[in-house]
Every structure is written in C-alpha cells, then in structure tokens.
Write an enzyme that holds these catalytic residues in place. Structure first.
Site, PDB file in Angstrom:
ATOM      1  N   TRP A 166      63.370  26.899  -2.611  1.00 44.24           N
ATOM      2  CA  TRP A 166      62.887  26.324  -3.863  1.00 44.24           C
ATOM      3  C   TRP A 166      62.174  24.995  -3.692  1.00 44.24           C
ATOM      4  O   TRP A 166      61.504  24.545  -4.616  1.00 44.24           O
ATOM      5  CB  TRP A 166      64.054  26.176  -4.842  1.00 44.24           C
ATOM      6  CG  TRP A 166      64.150  27.357  -5.737  1.00 44.24           C
ATOM      7  CD1 TRP A 166      64.313  28.659  -5.346  1.00 44.24           C
ATOM      8  CD2 TRP A 166      64.066  27.349  -7.162  1.00 44.24           C
ATOM      9  NE1 TRP A 166      64.346  29.468  -6.460  1.00 44.24           N
ATOM     10  CE2 TRP A 166      64.212  28.688  -7.584  1.00 44.24           C
ATOM     11  CE3 TRP A 166      63.904  26.368  -8.120  1.00 44.24           C
ATOM     12  CZ2 TRP A 166      64.181  29.057  -8.930  1.00 44.24           C
ATOM     13  CZ3 TRP A 166      63.889  26.733  -9.455  1.00 44.24           C
ATOM     14  CH2 TRP A 166      64.007  28.070  -9.851  1.00 44.24           C
ATOM     15  N   TYR A 171      61.392  30.706   3.059  1.00 42.80           N
ATOM     16  CA  TYR A 171      61.791  30.876   1.660  1.00 42.80           C
ATOM     17  C   TYR A 171      62.589  29.680   1.167  1.00 42.80           C
ATOM     18  O   TYR A 171      63.405  29.120   1.907  1.00 42.80           O
ATOM     19  CB  TYR A 171      62.641  32.139   1.490  1.00 42.80           C
ATOM     20  CG  TYR A 171      63.069  32.324   0.058  1.00 42.80           C
ATOM     21  CD1 TYR A 171      62.165  32.810  -0.877  1.00 42.80           C
ATOM     22  CD2 TYR A 171      64.338  31.958  -0.375  1.00 42.80           C
ATOM     23  CE1 TYR A 171      62.523  32.936  -2.203  1.00 42.80           C
ATOM     24  CE2 TYR A 171      64.711  32.092  -1.703  1.00 42.80           C
ATOM     25  CZ  TYR A 171      63.799  32.573  -2.616  1.00 42.80           C
ATOM     26  OH  TYR A 171      64.145  32.691  -3.933  1.00 42.80           O
TER      27      TYR A 171
HETATM   28  N1  LIG Z   1      76.002  34.179  -2.299  1.00 44.70           N
HETATM   29  C1  LIG Z   1      74.859  33.978  -2.942  1.00 44.70           C
HETATM   30  N2  LIG Z   1      73.806  33.489  -2.280  1.00 44.70           N
HETATM   31  C2  LIG Z   1      72.653  33.260  -2.937  1.00 44.70           C
HETATM   32  C3  LIG Z   1      72.535  33.537  -4.316  1.00 44.70           C
HETATM   33  C4  LIG Z   1      73.656  34.076  -4.994  1.00 44.70           C
HETATM   34  O1  LIG Z   1      73.613  34.369  -6.204  1.00 44.70           O
HETATM   35  N3  LIG Z   1      74.798  34.264  -4.276  1.00 44.70           N
HETATM   36  N4  LIG Z   1      71.351  33.276  -4.965  1.00 44.70           N
HETATM   37  C5  LIG Z   1      70.139  33.310  -4.170  1.00 44.70           C
HETATM   38  C6  LIG Z   1      68.991  32.782  -4.899  1.00 44.70           C
HETATM   39  S1  LIG Z   1      68.654  33.526  -6.411  1.00 44.70           S
HETATM   40  C7  LIG Z   1      68.188  31.823  -4.403  1.00 44.70           C
HETATM   41  S2  LIG Z   1      66.728  31.454  -5.238  1.00 44.70           S
HETATM   42  C8  LIG Z   1      68.458  31.149  -3.125  1.00 44.70           C
HETATM   43  C9  LIG Z   1      68.089  29.662  -3.117  1.00 44.70           C
HETATM   44  O2  LIG Z   1      67.990  29.223  -1.812  1.00 44.70           O
HETATM   45  P1  LIG Z   1      67.105  27.947  -1.416  1.00 44.70           P
HETATM   46  O3  LIG Z   1      65.916  27.851  -2.293  1.00 44.70           O
HETATM   47  O4  LIG Z   1      66.896  27.969   0.042  1.00 44.70           O
HETATM   48  O5  LIG Z   1      68.111  26.779  -1.787  1.00 44.70           O
HETATM   49  P2  LIG Z   1      67.863  25.231  -2.016  1.00 44.70           P
HETATM   50  O6  LIG Z   1      69.182  24.579  -1.925  1.00 44.70           O
HETATM   51  O7  LIG Z   1      67.077  25.022  -3.251  1.00 44.70           O
HETATM   52  O8  LIG Z   1      67.027  24.830  -0.718  1.00 44.70           O
HETATM   53  C10 LIG Z   1      65.961  23.987  -0.755  1.00 44.70           C
HETATM   54  C11 LIG Z   1      65.994  23.127   0.495  1.00 44.70           C
HETATM   55  O9  LIG Z   1      64.751  22.460   0.589  1.00 44.70           O
HETATM   56  C12 LIG Z   1      64.956  21.058   0.761  1.00 44.70           C
HETATM   57  N5  LIG Z   1      63.816  20.411   0.104  1.00 44.70           N
HETATM   58  C13 LIG Z   1      63.647  20.075  -1.185  1.00 44.70           C
HETATM   59  N6  LIG Z   1      62.439  19.533  -1.388  1.00 44.70           N
HETATM   60  C14 LIG Z   1      61.814  19.544  -0.208  1.00 44.70           C
HETATM   61  C15 LIG Z   1      60.519  19.116   0.222  1.00 44.70           C
HETATM   62  O10 LIG Z   1      59.705  18.617  -0.534  1.00 44.70           O
HETATM   63  N7  LIG Z   1      60.208  19.324   1.535  1.00 44.70           N
HETATM   64  C16 LIG Z   1      61.089  19.881   2.413  1.00 44.70           C
HETATM   65  N8  LIG Z   1      60.704  20.044   3.662  1.00 44.70           N
HETATM   66  N9  LIG Z   1      62.320  20.240   2.038  1.00 44.70           N
HETATM   67  C17 LIG Z   1      62.673  20.092   0.742  1.00 44.70           C
HETATM   68  C18 LIG Z   1      66.289  20.759   0.152  1.00 44.70           C
HETATM   69  O11 LIG Z   1      66.853  19.601   0.723  1.00 44.70           O
HETATM   70  C19 LIG Z   1      67.065  22.059   0.450  1.00 44.70           C
HETATM   71  O12 LIG Z   1      67.714  21.989   1.679  1.00 44.70           O
HETATM   72  O13 LIG Z   1      69.849  31.305  -2.805  1.00 44.70           O
HETATM   73  C20 LIG Z   1      70.240  32.678  -2.782  1.00 44.70           C
HETATM   74  N10 LIG Z   1      71.578  32.768  -2.243  1.00 44.70           N
HETATM   75  N1  LIG Z   2      72.229  25.058 -12.619  1.00 36.86           N
HETATM   76  C1  LIG Z   2      71.527  25.961 -11.930  1.00 36.86           C
HETATM   77  N2  LIG Z   2      70.733  26.837 -12.570  1.00 36.86           N
HETATM   78  C2  LIG Z   2      70.037  27.769 -11.870  1.00 36.86           C
HETATM   79  C3  LIG Z   2      70.082  27.823 -10.468  1.00 36.86           C
HETATM   80  C4  LIG Z   2      70.943  26.885  -9.801  1.00 36.86           C
HETATM   81  O1  LIG Z   2      71.074  26.892  -8.568  1.00 36.86           O
HETATM   82  N3  LIG Z   2      71.631  25.989 -10.561  1.00 36.86           N
HETATM   83  N4  LIG Z   2      69.339  28.753  -9.783  1.00 36.86           N
HETATM   84  C5  LIG Z   2      68.220  29.386 -10.471  1.00 36.86           C
HETATM   85  C6  LIG Z   2      67.819  30.617  -9.785  1.00 36.86           C
HETATM   86  S1  LIG Z   2      66.950  30.474  -8.332  1.00 36.86           S
HETATM   87  C7  LIG Z   2      68.073  31.849 -10.265  1.00 36.86           C
HETATM   88  S2  LIG Z   2      67.517  33.236  -9.436  1.00 36.86           S
HETATM   89  C8  LIG Z   2      68.797  32.025 -11.515  1.00 36.86           C
HETATM   90  C9  LIG Z   2      69.848  33.116 -11.393  1.00 36.86           C
HETATM   91  O2  LIG Z   2      70.242  33.515 -12.623  1.00 36.86           O
HETATM   92  P1  LIG Z   2      71.238  34.751 -12.711  1.00 36.86           P
HETATM   93  O3  LIG Z   2      70.812  35.769 -11.753  1.00 36.86           O
HETATM   94  O4  LIG Z   2      71.363  35.106 -14.126  1.00 36.86           O
HETATM   95  O5  LIG Z   2      72.556  33.990 -12.201  1.00 36.86           O
HETATM   96  P2  LIG Z   2      73.859  34.377 -11.433  1.00 36.86           P
HETATM   97  O6  LIG Z   2      74.685  33.155 -11.634  1.00 36.86           O
HETATM   98  O7  LIG Z   2      73.624  34.849 -10.065  1.00 36.86           O
HETATM   99  O8  LIG Z   2      74.425  35.628 -12.198  1.00 36.86           O
HETATM  100  C10 LIG Z   2      74.726  35.590 -13.575  1.00 36.86           C
HETATM  101  C11 LIG Z   2      76.085  36.168 -13.792  1.00 36.86           C
HETATM  102  O9  LIG Z   2      76.119  37.539 -13.463  1.00 36.86           O
HETATM  103  C12 LIG Z   2      77.479  37.875 -13.375  1.00 36.86           C
HETATM  104  N5  LIG Z   2      77.619  39.042 -12.522  1.00 36.86           N
HETATM  105  C13 LIG Z   2      77.580  39.100 -11.170  1.00 36.86           C
HETATM  106  N6  LIG Z   2      77.767  40.365 -10.756  1.00 36.86           N
HETATM  107  C14 LIG Z   2      77.916  41.112 -11.871  1.00 36.86           C
HETATM  108  C15 LIG Z   2      78.108  42.496 -12.121  1.00 36.86           C
HETATM  109  O10 LIG Z   2      78.197  43.313 -11.220  1.00 36.86           O
HETATM  110  N7  LIG Z   2      78.169  42.875 -13.422  1.00 36.86           N
HETATM  111  C16 LIG Z   2      78.057  42.016 -14.456  1.00 36.86           C
HETATM  112  N8  LIG Z   2      78.079  42.491 -15.689  1.00 36.86           N
HETATM  113  N9  LIG Z   2      77.898  40.712 -14.251  1.00 36.86           N
HETATM  114  C17 LIG Z   2      77.816  40.267 -12.978  1.00 36.86           C
HETATM  115  C18 LIG Z   2      78.201  36.688 -12.814  1.00 36.86           C
HETATM  116  O11 LIG Z   2      79.359  36.454 -13.578  1.00 36.86           O
HETATM  117  C19 LIG Z   2      77.178  35.585 -12.917  1.00 36.86           C
HETATM  118  O12 LIG Z   2      77.702  34.433 -13.533  1.00 36.86           O
HETATM  119  O13 LIG Z   2      69.439  30.830 -11.919  1.00 36.86           O
HETATM  120  C20 LIG Z   2      68.569  29.720 -11.914  1.00 36.86           C
HETATM  121  N10 LIG Z   2      69.263  28.640 -12.553  1.00 36.86           N
HETATM  122 MO   LIG Z   3      66.776  32.481  -7.363  1.00 33.56          MO
END
Ligand SMILES: Nc1nc2c(c(=O)[nH]1)N[C@H]1C(S)=C(S)[C@@H](COP(=O)(O)OP(=O)(O)OC[C@H]3O[C@@H](n4cnc5c(=O)[nH]c(N)nc54)[C@H](O)[C@@H]3O)O[C@H]1N2
Ligand SMILES: Nc1nc2c(c(=O)[nH]1)N[C@H]1C(S)=C(S)[C@@H](COP(=O)(O)OP(=O)(O)OC[C@H]3O[C@@H](n4cnc5c(=O)[nH]c(N)nc54)[C@H](O)[C@@H]3O)O[C@H]1N2
Ligand SMILES: [Mo]
Length: 781
Positions: free
Chosen positions: A126, A124
């Site tokens: 991005w 998994y």
């Molecule tokens: N506590 C907490 N944890 C969370 C979340 C949260 O809200 N709270 N959010 C979650 C969510 S929504 C998401 S989507 C995940 C994201 O989790 P990930 O998608 O695993 O996070 P990234 O940092 O985007 O990891 C991408 C990795 O791929 C590498 N990479 C980039 N391009 C390439 C490529 O072309 N080839 C290879 N081999 N590697 C590459 C980058 O260097 C990086 O290490 O995290 C989750 N974790």
């Molecule tokens: N710059 C930037 N943008 C991103 C990403 C990134 O890594 N960097 N990641 C992308 C990805 S993979 C995803 S999935 C999206 C995620 O997009 P979201 O899921 O919308 O993002 P989060 O920041 O996890 O959560 C949004 C807000 O929810 C609020 N929140 C958390 N728990 C609760 C709760 O129990 N109740 C209420 N009311 N609010 C709560 C927090 O204050 C948080 O700021 O963002 C995307 N956009």
């Molecule tokens: Mo995500």
C-alpha cells in the site's frame, strides 16, 4: 457546470500549510522544534481517523531506518552467499555512495548474467499517499529504464473477484466504482443482508486517501430510514451497533452453503424471478441441477445449509422469504472471498441476487466489497488526477501476486492461473518498495525460506519491520511528512496539499532522489528524470491535474496557492449511482463484457478450464484445514482481518496501535466458552499454533465472536524468535499460522481467513518483543 476555485475551497487560516494526507484521511500536523508532536484530524472530517495518532511516534521511533545498511554476509561474501540466513544475519551501516554503488553494480551484474526476467519488482503493498512519491510508481519507472522486471498481477484484497468477475459479470474494479450509493439504499431498500458485515473500522481507509469519512453517517441514515440490517458474520463488530442488525454468526467459510440454502428455498417455494433469470442470465438450468441435487445427489436445502453453517434452517428459510418479499441488497465483504475457494461465494452472491431479480433496481441486487474502503458507495472522483508515468516494461512475464513464495521456491515449474499454464521465472534479484510481504503474505515461515533463494534482495523502507530485516541492502526513505506532494484518493473527491513538515530522519532521502543518483551511475539519468527535479515534477503533475479539472469544468488554483492552503473538495459526479441499472433497463443495448453479454450463472469458459477447485457454476467446498488428517488438533477457526488501530502493518510502533496491545502483544478475540476450558483470563498471553507456526497474543475475551472462532488482527510486526525451533513470533502476526495455498487454481488469490489453530495459555517467562527497536548493527571489519 463551472465551479470556481473560491467555491470549492475554504482556506481555514489555522490549518493552512499544516496538512498531510494518508490512506486513512487528512491530518493536521503539529510540529515543535523540528519534530512532529501530534497529528489531528481535519476539522471538516465528520469521522476523522485515530490512526493519525501513530504518525508522530513511528516517524521519530527507534525502528526508523536512519542510514543505508547492508547485510553482513552479503557485504563480506557478495551476492548469493548462503551463510547466515536472511532475517537472522546482522547489518552494517554504510554511506550512501557505497550503498548506491553496490546497488548499481549488482543491477548491472544480474541484467548481464541473467537478463531482466531474473528481476522481480512486483513489490506489492500500500505504500503511502502522495501522487508523485508513490513508491511502486517510482521503482517501476526506474526499472523500466533498465530493461524492465517481472511484475505481479492482482492484489491481496480481492483477487478472487478480479479474476472471476470478468467471466461472469464484468470487470470488478469497475464494480467498486459503480457500487450503488448508500443514499440510494436509504431511499429504496428495506433489507440489507451483509455477508461479512460492513466493518466501520475498515472504512477508515481508502487507497490514496480519503478527504471526509462518510460511511458511518450514510449507514446511520439508512437505519434511520427504517432499513433492516442482517449481519451474517462470525464477528458482531463487523456491523456498527447503531444499525441494530440481526446477528447471525455462521461457521467461517460456509457462506456459499448458506446462500445455496437460501436459493433452494427461493426455488422450491417458487419465490424466484423467472423473468429476470431468462432475460438477463445464462446457465441457470445447469446451476439448478447442482442446487436440486440432480448433479451430485445432495439437495442444497436449508437443512443442509444449516448443518454446514451452524445457523438454524428456519432462520435461513425465513430470511429467503423476506428477501423475496421486499427491496433487498445483498452485500458480500471482500474478506469473505479471502478464503479457501473464495471464488464460490462471489459467484453464489451473483446467483442469489439474480434469483431475487432486483439487480439494477435502485437499492436492490448485490454489491461485493461495501466496506472494503471509505469511498465505496459514498463518492467518486469527477476527473482523473495525474500520476507519475511509469514508462513501458519490456518484460512480459508476471506472477499472480500471492504466488511470491511459490515463485521463489519453484523456479521454472508450471502452475495454473485463470485457465492458462504458466511458468515461474528464475529470480535472482528482488526489489521491494512500499510493501511488507512479511506482514501481508501467508505462511511467513515458508516465505522466510523462499527469501533465502535470490542472490540479492533490496528493500526501500522507513522502518525496520521484518521485510527490511530479510533484505541484503536496505535504503532509508523519507516519510510522507518529510517530503512535498499532493494527496488524492483513487475514488475520492478531495485534493490534499502535503507540504513537507520536518526534515527526513537520519540520512533518509526521497525515492526520486535515490533513483536519480542510481540513474546517473547507470547512464540513464536523462531518461529517468526528463531533466526535472522533484519540485519540477510536482508542478508538471499539478498542471496535468489542472487540465483534467478544466475539462470537467472545475478550476484549480495554481500550485503555490494550493500547497499553502486547505484541501479542495471536488463535486461528486454520480451521487445517485445504481449498479447495473443500464444493463437491467436494456440488456441488448448495454451488454455485459462477458462471453454471452449476460450474467453467467454457468460459465462455459470456466467449465472448459476443467479445474477441480473451480467448476462451471457456484459450488460449495469445505475449507482445506478442515479436511486435513489430524485437523481435530486445531479446532479453532482463526480470522485475521484488518486492524482498527493502523493500516495493515504501517506505523505499528505508533502510540495508537501500541495502546491496544496486551503485554506488548497483539490482542486476539476469544469467546468465553473457548477461554474457560483453557483457563484463560482477559489480559493473559496465549500461544497460538498449528503445523505451520506459532505466535503469542494477548487475550481479549468477548461474546462478540462466534464460539469456536478467534480473531487476531493483521499487522503486528513479525518478530520471530530464532532461538525456538518453530521461529515463534513473539508479537502476534497471524500469518505465521495461515496457509499458502490460495483460493483456487482459477484466481490464485490469498485465502488468509481459512485457518485452523489451537491455543493455550503461555506460562513461560514472556520474551521481549524486539521488532520495535532498531536491529543491532555489526561494524565494518
Ligand atoms: N492474514 C491476513 N493477511 C493479510 C490480509 C488478511 O486479511 N489476513 N489482508 C491482505 C490485504 S487485503 C492487504 S492489502 C495486504 C497489505 O499488505 P501491505 O500493503 O504490504 O501492508 P502495509 O503494512 O501497508 O505495507 C506497506 C509497507 O510500505 C512501507 N512504506 C510506506 N510508505 C512508503 C514509501 O513511501 N516508500 C517505501 N519504500 N515504503 C513505504 C511501510 O513502512 C510498510 O512497511 O495484507 C494482506 N494480508
Ligand atoms: N483500519 C483499517 N482499515 C482498512 C485496512 C486496514 O489495514 N486498517 N485495510 C484496507 C484494505 S487493504 C482492505 S482490502 C479492506 C478489507 O476489507 P474487508 O475485506 O471487508 O475486511 P476484513 O477485515 O478482511 O474482513 C471483513 C470481515 O469478514 C469477516 N469474515 C472473514 N471470513 C468470513 C467468512 O468466511 N464468512 C463471513 N460471513 N465473514 C467472514 C471477518 O469477521 C472480517 O471482520 O480494508 C481496508 N480498510
Ligand atoms: Mo487490501
């Protein structure tokens, strides 16, 4: 409609040939002497992302993986050696031939001895933008020629929605595409109630890329048209200041209770839409037994909701009345379901919107996940871009994506998922490409233990972040600016040329070339490559994209013209999209893909699963950390959302990301009344801790956060100090503190936002953050 090439493209001479695409937008690359010195945003992007400022520093940074590397214990003792733990052991750099021989032989061994069910390549993550070089597509295509692998299902973003919504409304991925447009909201809506806000920082990003960032302008247009916004979120910054939203910060994890309080008011004051409930939903009567307290003796009144959430009962009642009196859009952020029992807040959003009866009307109803990416509510693609075909995976087994530690720690055991009892495979080989589980997974100390289990772990990476440091074999890969491709977001309306701008760092290679060499060793080159090199594949994918365009009456230039030019803008197919408009207009002609064809406020199917943690209708549960014995020791609620300064953990060693760190630590937002009793000043370093782990962070004091809550951004590279008993993370990664219990046994989604911690000033000498440096290598004996 015929849109000739000359109308869809403006080749701006100055930037032609200099573009790159990232998930956070289009960049214009500035190169000097073979190095990228900076990346600007595209001049036509109304809100270009500053995350581009990380590219130069990270690509040429000291943490680049420059040569193939093998963990010393694995190289000396072979697969399965337990000796020095993964993560703690040193690496030995080897040449490509040796690395590829090791990988090919180990793959053969695992297949012969254990079968393909012993290979996990859910992988998994991005990854990077670029249609052809997409890391997971490449890995999966390669492994499918080798007999397949155990995959993962779902995502970390909105897994509760992916599993729950098909039972009650329909496929959630479709809902993201069909979300009501902000332009429609501006014209029709009077009130937008945002649970979890619509964080502008998150709308920098869209999967696969975003050609122009439109959310800020579109939201501002709503405010200008007089739309009132209410931001129900523990963080004021989850809503843009210019929207002048009313801020109601509830205790995190209590939104379901707030919505029940709103629903109770609608019901008792007879403000709900009986006709819509009757014609478009099933099961309201059963939900009502719960709402009124007939089922459990507790009426879910506004007072009840106030006591749980910390909001005022009168505020809840007034909001319910206002919602019923005007065109109202309910919005629930994806983050709000990334919590304990995250299914419930989704179900309750649908239930509340059904009672308001505006689903399918322009600007009314609900949306899950506005703000989850840059394109939702703003644009969609007219035709499908080509993708690298992955072939067929002969292995059927999969795991829900967030059960990675469970799977590795409990091979052969049973677990519930979406009404099934499934069995974990016994994994011997893990291969990760394009994701960083030591960023994204919860309870990283548990993941560290889980990562000791397999015989072999292979990681393809360009940076030495924590996942690479937990591998046995690390393969260095070319970064997006070091290879040629084209970028096109999954829901975007742009096509972006991505010519190579610099040579790959060190000995890094494209993943395609790596798999070709491996395939040659394994005798499957013809099947993997179909006789093409990377450039030939790009031309094939472009031709397929041209054909899809032609069917939509759009003419695309030939590949050579495109790759040397500017990005292309494709017309938006549905600028006036209203979610579920057809279903509203005629529910018999357009039934929903649910068992009843209607919105299910009570689901016989889910009730039939007999799950304690996800009954047959929306239900309030207290978060788990609050229920554990001794929870008073961890009084602060920790939120850990997406960072403004990067995409997850990507390029964390870049300039823009580092600029926000405090004494090299990730900033944590702290309310003044939580800072004072702990004697904390802005800029101090604190230790955050609970029973699962410890980390350091830099204090940023602000009254933009609800008292009793702290906010630690995700994505600081995990930097465990193995000399401490707790493996204290020196850098500020929230996932050393989060639990690994997931939403419920229905969806098994990650529940990262539901975490309780304690915080104290850190007065010891500050340990150096080491993870932005390359590891220290051992040499061959
Ligand atoms: N506590 C907490 N944890 C969370 C979340 C949260 O809200 N709270 N959010 C979650 C969510 S929504 C998401 S989507 C995940 C994201 O989790 P990930 O998608 O695993 O996070 P990234 O940092 O985007 O990891 C991408 C990795 O791929 C590498 N990479 C980039 N391009 C390439 C490529 O072309 N080839 C290879 N081999 N590697 C590459 C980058 O260097 C990086 O290490 O995290 C989750 N974790
Ligand atoms: N710059 C930037 N943008 C991103 C990403 C990134 O890594 N960097 N990641 C992308 C990805 S993979 C995803 S999935 C999206 C995620 O997009 P979201 O899921 O919308 O993002 P989060 O920041 O996890 O959560 C949004 C807000 O929810 C609020 N929140 C958390 N728990 C609760 C709760 O129990 N109740 C209420 N009311 N609010 C709560 C927090 O204050 C948080 O700021 O963002 C995307 N956009
Ligand atoms: Mo995500």
């Amino acid at each position: 409609m015929h849109v000739p090439y000359s109308d869809t493209v403006t080749v701006m001479k100055k930037i032609a040939g200099r573009l790159t695409a990232s998930h956070w937008g289009v960049g214009v690359v500035n190169v000097e002497k073979g190095r990228i010195i900076s990346v600007d945003s595209h001049p036509q992007d109304p809100k270009g992302s500053a995350i581009n400022g990380n590219i130069a520093g990270s690509l040429h940074g000291r943490a680049r993986v420059l040569r193939p590397a093998v963990r010393q214990g694995w190289l000396e003792n072979g697969p399965g050696h337990r000796g020095v733990e993964r993560g703690k052991d040193r690496f030995i750099e080897v040449d490509w031939d040796q690395a590829l021989d090791l990988v090919a032989n180990e793959l053969k061994r695992v297949r012969v001895d254990h079968g393909n069910e012993a290979i996990f390549a859910g992988s998994y993550g991005w990854s990077s933008a670029g249609r052809f070089h997409h890391a997971q597509s490449q890995l999966k295509r390669f492994l499918n020629t080798q007999g397949g692998f155990v995959r993962s299902e779902g995502n970390y973003s909105y897994n509760a929605a992916l599993v729950l919504m098909p039972h009650i409304v329909g496929h959630y991925r479709q809902h993201v595409v069909q979300a009501t447009r902000w332009s429609v909201v501006a014209r029709h809506t009077k009130l937008v109630v945002l649970f979890g806000g619509v964080a502008e920082r998150n709308t920098q990003v869209s999967d696969g890329g975003v050609s122009r960032h439109k959310t800020a302008d579109n939201l501002n247009a709503c405010a200008k048209a007089g739309v009132r916004f209410v931001n129900i979120s523990p963080l004021r910054g989850d809503c843009m200041e210019t929207l002048e939203a009313q801020w109601l910060p509830p205790r995190p994890g209590t939104d379901t209770a707030v919505m029940l309080g709103l629903a109770h008011t609608l019901y008792t004051e007879d403000l709900y839409d009986r006709a819509f409930i009757k014609s478009h939903t099933v099961g309201f009567d059963k939900f009502l037994r719960y709402l009124s307290g007939q089922e459990d003796g507790v009426a879910k009144t506004a007072e009840w909701a106030a006591q749980i959430s910390g909001l005022e009962a009168d505020t809840i009642r007034e909001l319910a009345r206002e919602m019923a009196s005007k065109r109202t859009m309910l919005s629930t952020a994806a983050g709000v379901q990334r919590t304990d029992y995250g299914e419930q807040v989704l179900w309750m959003t649908v239930t509340l919107a059904s009672m308001l009866g505006q689903i399918g009307l322009p600007g009314g109803g609900y949306t899950i996940g506005y703000g989850v990416n840059a394109n939702i509510g703003n644009t969609e693609r007219l035709f499908r871009w080509a993708t690298l075909p992955q072939g067929k995976n002969p292995v059927e087994n999969f795991i829900p994506v967030a059960m990675i530690s469970e799977m590795l720690l409990k091979p052969g055991t049973q677990y519930p998922y979406n009404g099934q009892q499934r069995t974990f495979p016994d994994i011997k080989m893990v291969w990760w490409a394009g994701g960083n589980p030591f960023h994204h997974h919860q309870d990283l100390n548990r993941l560290h233990q889980a990562f000791q289990r397999p015989d072999t772990i292979i990681v393809n990476e360009f940076n030495w972040a924590s996942t690479a440091r937990h591998a046995d074999i690390v393969l260095p890969v070319a970064a997006p600016q070091e290879r040629c491709d084209f970028g096109a977001g999954k829901s975007d309306d742009g096509l972006v040329p991505m010519p190579a701008h610099v040579q790959p760092a060190g000995q890094a290679r494209t993943e395609y070339d790596i798999y070709c060499d491996l395939s040659e060793r394994l005798g499957s080159l013809a099947e993997f490559s179909e006789g093409r090199d990377g450039d030939q594949w790009l031309r094939v994918l472009w031709e397929q994209t041209q054909q899809a365009a032609e069917q939509a009456q759009v003419e695309l230039p030939d590949w050579d013209t495109f790759i040397a030019g500017d990005m292309l803008q494709i017309p938006d197919p549905s600028p006036d999209q209203v979610f579920l408009a057809d279903y509203r207009a005629d529910p018999d002609a357009h039934p929903l893909p649910t068992p009843s064809g209607k919105i299910e406020l009570y689901s016989e199917a889910i009730a039939g699963f007999g799950l304690d943690d996800c009954p047959g209708h929306a239900t309030w549960f207290e978060v788990r950390d609050q229920q554990r014995p001794g929870h008073e020791r961890y009084p602060l609620f920790m939120l850990s959302g997406q960072p403004k300064t990067r995409l997850h953990s990507q390029l964390d060693n870049g300039d823009y990301s580092k600029q926000y760190k405090i004494k090299d630590r990730e900033p944590v937002l702290v309310h003044p009344q939580d800072a004072a009793p702990r004697n904390l000043q802005d800029g101090d370093v604190v230790e955050l801790y609970n029973e699962r782990g410890r980390c350091l962070a830099g204090v940023r004091i602000t009254d933009d956060i609800r008292q009793g809550c702290i906010f630690l951004w995700t994505g600081a590279w995990h930097d465990p100090d193995y000399s401490t008993a707790s493996h204290r993370d020196r850098h500020g990664n929230p996932n050393v503190l989060t639990h690994d219990e997931r939403t419920s046994s229905l969806a098994q989604g990650p529940a990262a936002h539901s975490t309780q911690v304690q915080m104290q000033r850190f007065d010891d000498p500050l340990p150096t953050v080491t993870v932005h440096e390359a590891p220290e290598f051992a040499s061959l004996p």
